[in-house]
Design an enzyme around this catalytic site. Structure first.
Site, PDB file in Angstrom:
ATOM      1  N   TYR A 159     -13.496  -2.469  11.331  1.00  0.00           N
ATOM      2  CA  TYR A 159     -12.116  -1.960  11.250  1.00  0.00           C
ATOM      3  C   TYR A 159     -11.390  -2.224  12.572  1.00  0.00           C
ATOM      4  CZ  TYR A 159      -8.380   1.522  10.447  1.00  0.00           C
ATOM      5  OH  TYR A 159      -7.165   2.155  10.285  1.00  0.00           O
ATOM      6  N   SER A 215       1.328   3.443  -2.490  1.00  0.00           N
ATOM      7  CA  SER A 215       1.015   4.419  -3.539  1.00  0.00           C
ATOM      8  C   SER A 215       0.669   5.789  -2.990  1.00  0.00           C
ATOM      9  CB  SER A 215      -0.165   3.899  -4.376  1.00  0.00           C
ATOM     10  OG  SER A 215      -1.257   3.626  -3.513  1.00  0.00           O
ATOM     11  N   GLY A 242       0.832  -1.208   0.000  1.00  0.00           N
ATOM     12  CA  GLY A 242       0.000   0.000   0.000  1.00  0.00           C
ATOM     13  C   GLY A 242       0.862   1.251   0.000  1.00  0.00           C
TER      14      GLY A 242
HETATM   15  P1  NDP Z   1      -4.678   5.339   2.091  1.00  0.00           P
HETATM   16  O1  NDP Z   1      -6.067   5.071   1.709  1.00  0.00           O
HETATM   17  O2  NDP Z   1      -4.081   6.677   1.854  1.00  0.00           O
HETATM   18  O3  NDP Z   1      -3.690   4.225   1.452  1.00  0.00           O
HETATM   19  C1  NDP Z   1      -4.034   2.878   1.521  1.00  0.00           C
HETATM   20  C2  NDP Z   1      -3.048   2.060   0.711  1.00  0.00           C
HETATM   21  O4  NDP Z   1      -3.421   0.678   0.790  1.00  0.00           O
HETATM   22  C3  NDP Z   1      -3.025   2.414  -0.755  1.00  0.00           C
HETATM   23  O5  NDP Z   1      -1.715   2.279  -1.246  1.00  0.00           O
HETATM   24  C4  NDP Z   1      -3.922   1.367  -1.389  1.00  0.00           C
HETATM   25  O6  NDP Z   1      -3.601   1.081  -2.744  1.00  0.00           O
HETATM   26  C5  NDP Z   1      -3.601   0.164  -0.526  1.00  0.00           C
HETATM   27  N1  NDP Z   1      -4.680  -0.823  -0.522  1.00  0.00           N
HETATM   28  C6  NDP Z   1      -5.983  -0.622  -0.204  1.00  0.00           C
HETATM   29  N2  NDP Z   1      -6.682  -1.765  -0.333  1.00  0.00           N
HETATM   30  C7  NDP Z   1      -5.798  -2.710  -0.753  1.00  0.00           C
HETATM   31  C8  NDP Z   1      -5.915  -4.078  -1.073  1.00  0.00           C
HETATM   32  N3  NDP Z   1      -7.089  -4.720  -0.996  1.00  0.00           N
HETATM   33  N4  NDP Z   1      -4.805  -4.755  -1.479  1.00  0.00           N
HETATM   34  C9  NDP Z   1      -3.608  -4.114  -1.554  1.00  0.00           C
HETATM   35  N5  NDP Z   1      -3.433  -2.811  -1.275  1.00  0.00           N
HETATM   36  C10 NDP Z   1      -4.529  -2.118  -0.869  1.00  0.00           C
HETATM   37  O7  NDP Z   1      -4.633   4.989   3.666  1.00  0.00           O
HETATM   38  P2  NDP Z   1      -3.645   5.423   4.857  1.00  0.00           P
HETATM   39  O8  NDP Z   1      -2.320   5.778   4.340  1.00  0.00           O
HETATM   40  O9  NDP Z   1      -4.381   6.351   5.720  1.00  0.00           O
HETATM   41  O10 NDP Z   1      -3.593   4.034   5.646  1.00  0.00           O
HETATM   42  C11 NDP Z   1      -2.481   3.159   5.608  1.00  0.00           C
HETATM   43  C12 NDP Z   1      -2.603   2.212   6.782  1.00  0.00           C
HETATM   44  O11 NDP Z   1      -2.593   2.947   8.004  1.00  0.00           O
HETATM   45  C13 NDP Z   1      -3.892   1.402   6.780  1.00  0.00           C
HETATM   46  O12 NDP Z   1      -3.634   0.090   7.224  1.00  0.00           O
HETATM   47  C14 NDP Z   1      -4.752   2.148   7.795  1.00  0.00           C
HETATM   48  O13 NDP Z   1      -5.706   1.324   8.375  1.00  0.00           O
HETATM   49  C15 NDP Z   1      -3.696   2.579   8.791  1.00  0.00           C
HETATM   50  N6  NDP Z   1      -4.092   3.695   9.635  1.00  0.00           N
HETATM   51  C16 NDP Z   1      -4.409   4.916   9.110  1.00  0.00           C
HETATM   52  C17 NDP Z   1      -4.766   5.950   9.953  1.00  0.00           C
HETATM   53  C18 NDP Z   1      -5.114   7.299   9.461  1.00  0.00           C
HETATM   54  O14 NDP Z   1      -5.553   8.137  10.270  1.00  0.00           O
HETATM   55  N7  NDP Z   1      -4.947   7.608   8.192  1.00  0.00           N
HETATM   56  C19 NDP Z   1      -4.847   5.767  11.406  1.00  0.00           C
HETATM   57  C20 NDP Z   1      -4.480   4.442  11.847  1.00  0.00           C
HETATM   58  C21 NDP Z   1      -4.123   3.460  10.991  1.00  0.00           C
HETATM   59  P3  NDP Z   1      -4.242   1.968  -3.973  1.00  0.00           P
HETATM   60  O15 NDP Z   1      -3.814   3.382  -3.708  1.00  0.00           O
HETATM   61  O16 NDP Z   1      -3.617   1.401  -5.181  1.00  0.00           O
HETATM   62  O17 NDP Z   1      -5.714   1.812  -3.886  1.00  0.00           O
END
Ligand code: NDP
Length: 243
Positions: A151, A10, A8
């Site tokens: 979640y 990107s 993830g």
């Molecule tokens: P984003 O939505 O900005 O990024 C998510 C990333 O995960 C993207 O690169 C996306 O790929 C990839 N992704 C989503 N679904 C899939 C899948 N089924 N298979 C493979 N790759 C996948 O999220 P965040 O950066 O905010 O989150 C990153 C992590 O941090 C997550 O696990 C989230 O739960 C965790 N988190 C985030 C918080 C926040 O406040 N933002 C707080 C606590 C935890 P693509 O772009 O190609 O779709």
């Protein structure tokens, strides 16, 4: 040169981790689900830091392809020293009213999907007697949050996975830890209602949202030899959020 793999990568936290790891001297494999352009832009930053980058599409729910990705990365860049299991999604709503399919999605991606990548990497690391894995959990996994039961379950489950694997892998020289970010400014949180966001900021000691780089620092530390005696730990990365 050490090699890192970030799922993830990107955008958001994963992209920041990839950049931070490159700045710390890692060659980086970056996976994405649909946003190839985003991943390629981050890969260009990795290369700009003088490191090698490999971009690979991966749907983490596909266990077979996850194992194939790991093999390809090791063939392309060399043995993976650090894995950041970061890919994740939310499907928010009242648990009692959600369709079973939507309810199950975060668990399939954030927990089972993470395990799909962690297990083949851990197997290889254990064979080599070394490596570090960091899973991105969430403060919601510890504290719960109304509208995020699926979640929260996925992220609490991820912590259980990390703690159990720390016991399995420790004797074989492999470390695994989790970070628990609070509210970080990314696509995931941009969609939250403003009053929800304000209430969370009010409960955060540092009085602001986190930036993806605020998570990338602790992740890079846990990957590094500086954290050589840390495994099975869950590091709050939440600006002092009291939930
Ligand atoms: P984003 O939505 O900005 O990024 C998510 C990333 O995960 C993207 O690169 C996306 O790929 C990839 N992704 C989503 N679904 C899939 C899948 N089924 N298979 C493979 N790759 C996948 O999220 P965040 O950066 O905010 O989150 C990153 C992590 O941090 C997550 O696990 C989230 O739960 C965790 N988190 C985030 C918080 C926040 O406040 N933002 C707080 C606590 C935890 P693509 O772009 O190609 O779709």
């Amino acid at each position: 040169m050490p090699v890192a793999c970030v799922t993830g990568a990107s955008k958001g936290i994963g992209a920041a981790c990839a950049r931070a790891l490159a700045a710390h001297g890692y060659d980086v494999a970056l996976t994405f689900a649909s946003d190839r352009e985003g991943a390629q832009a981050v890969a260009a930053d990795v290369q700009g830091a003088g490191r090698r980058a490999l971009v690979r599409a991966l749907e983490v729910r596909d266990a077979e392809d996850a194992a194939a990705m790991v093999e390809e990365v090791e063939e392309g860049l060399g043995p993976i020293d650090a894995l950041v299991s970061n890919a994740g999604i939310t499907r928010d709503g009242p648990a009692v009213r959600m369709h079973a399919e939507a309810f199950a999605e975060p668990i399939a991606v954030n927990l089972t999907g993470a395990a799909n990548v962690i297990r083949p990497v851990a197997r290889r690391m254990a064979r080599r007697r070394g490596g570090s894995i960091v899973a991105v959990s969430s403060v919601v996994g510890r504290a719960g949050n109304a509208g995020q039961a699926n979640y929260a379950a996925s992220k609490a489950g991820l912590v259980g996975l990390v703690r159990a694997l720390a016991r399995e892998l420790g004797p074989r020289g492999v470390r695994i830890n989790a970070v628990e970010p609070g509210m970080i400014r990314t696509r995931l949180t941009d969609v939250l209602p403003g009053d929800w966001r304000d209430a969370l900021i009010a409960r955060t000691s540092l009085g602001r949202l986190g930036e993806p780089e605020d998570v990338a620092g602790p992740v890079t530390f846990l990957c590094s030899p500086a954290a050589a005696f840390i495994t099975g730990a869950v590091l709050a990365t939440d600006g002092g959020l009291a939930l």
